[in-house]
Design an enzyme around this catalytic site. Sequence first.
Site, mmCIF file in Angstrom:
data_model
loop_
_atom_site.group_PDB
_atom_site.id
_atom_site.type_symbol
_atom_site.label_atom_id
_atom_site.label_comp_id
_atom_site.label_asym_id
_atom_site.label_seq_id
_atom_site.Cartn_x
_atom_site.Cartn_y
_atom_site.Cartn_z
ATOM 1 N N CYS A 25 -0.994 41.408 6.150
ATOM 2 C CA CYS A 25 -1.359 42.542 7.106
ATOM 3 C C CYS A 25 -1.448 43.913 6.230
ATOM 4 C CB CYS A 25 -0.119 42.696 7.817
ATOM 5 S SG CYS A 25 -0.063 44.233 8.884
ATOM 6 N N ASP A 70 -8.517 49.904 11.911
ATOM 7 C CA ASP A 70 -7.305 48.922 12.243
ATOM 8 C C ASP A 70 -6.487 49.331 13.473
ATOM 9 O OD1 ASP A 70 -4.951 47.383 11.297
ATOM 10 O OD2 ASP A 70 -3.846 49.158 10.603
ATOM 11 N N CYS A 124 -8.109 45.008 9.385
ATOM 12 C CA CYS A 124 -6.924 44.388 10.377
ATOM 13 C C CYS A 124 -6.966 42.880 10.087
ATOM 14 C CB CYS A 124 -6.811 44.934 11.559
ATOM 15 S SG CYS A 124 -5.588 44.514 12.835
ATOM 16 N N ASN A 125 -5.941 42.163 9.680
ATOM 17 C CA ASN A 125 -6.033 40.851 9.719
ATOM 18 C C ASN A 125 -6.153 40.328 10.744
ATOM 19 O OD1 ASN A 125 -5.302 39.711 6.524
ATOM 20 N ND2 ASN A 125 -4.592 41.747 7.199
ATOM 21 N N HIS A 172 -0.753 46.883 6.845
ATOM 22 C CA HIS A 172 0.207 47.849 6.941
ATOM 23 C C HIS A 172 1.009 47.585 5.652
ATOM 24 C CE1 HIS A 172 -1.173 49.105 11.055
ATOM 25 N NE2 HIS A 172 -0.097 49.900 10.896
#
Length: 287
Positions: free
Chosen positions: A202, A14, A78-79, A204
């Site tokens: 996302c 990521d 990770c998008n 995160h």
Amino acid sequence: MPQPHCTSPIGVFDSGIGGLSVLRELRRELPHENFVYLADSGNAPYGERGDEFVERRTLAIARYLQEEHRIKALVVACNTATTAAVAQLRGSFPDLPVIGVEPALKPAASSSQTHRVGVIATRGTVQSARFEQLRQAFSDGTEFRAQACDGLVSAIERGVEEEDPANGPSAQEIRRLCARYAGMLGSFGVRTGDIDTLVLGCTHYVFIKDELRRLLGADVHIIDTGAPVARQTRRILVQQGTLAAESDRDTGSGQVHLYTTGRLPALQAAARRWLDLPATHCSALPA
Ligand code: DGL
């Protein structure tokens, strides 16, 4: 290069510590696998840096993981990197199974009762052609409202090292940004016209789910993609015949090591807080 085998690790990466939310689900789903995780925190946030940069980093990280760790599959946790670079990644590494992460618009469209769905993601993801395709593919009868959340990834990255992660300066910044971006999306709730489902686009943002829930109320359905990605990874390993078995434990399976191109103490804090892993599982790499 020797062929990967069942005990070869799965690579996961990521732009930073967000992908640990995916790694957590991967470890739950695949407890006998070895994992190598790379947090590119020295180069985060990807979502505010442009596709060309993200593509270059993605290819360099895949090469590093393949050459140095002989990975048998790669999870792009990770998008932003998935939308910007997954096609180039598959083209450059045709023999490496690649599993990407995309905002879960399909499940959101099927579960929303008000037919109004909010999506929060990075600017890179929201402005991508891939996101527009996804939106069009599932917007029959559902209105998607997407909001780019500049600043949120950086605040989450900074916050992990703060002494009081619930009330420090980054937590306050996260609270302020969440309120601002949620307000820009519209009203949340379960009445007609409300947004009743929020997609976390996302990785995160999974770590601020509690904050979002406090803000939006208990009735709003919050969707992320960690668990489906972990199940998809299992399916791919079964297909290619490289799923680790319980008996591989004897040869040292179930291990995880984390690397960062950013601050080592930040990765160590995140690993301890979210994966319950000691600092010895973490190392620094040059950015
Ligand atoms: N976790 C990344 C994602 O899922 C954040 C990208 C960024 O660094 O902006 O998109």
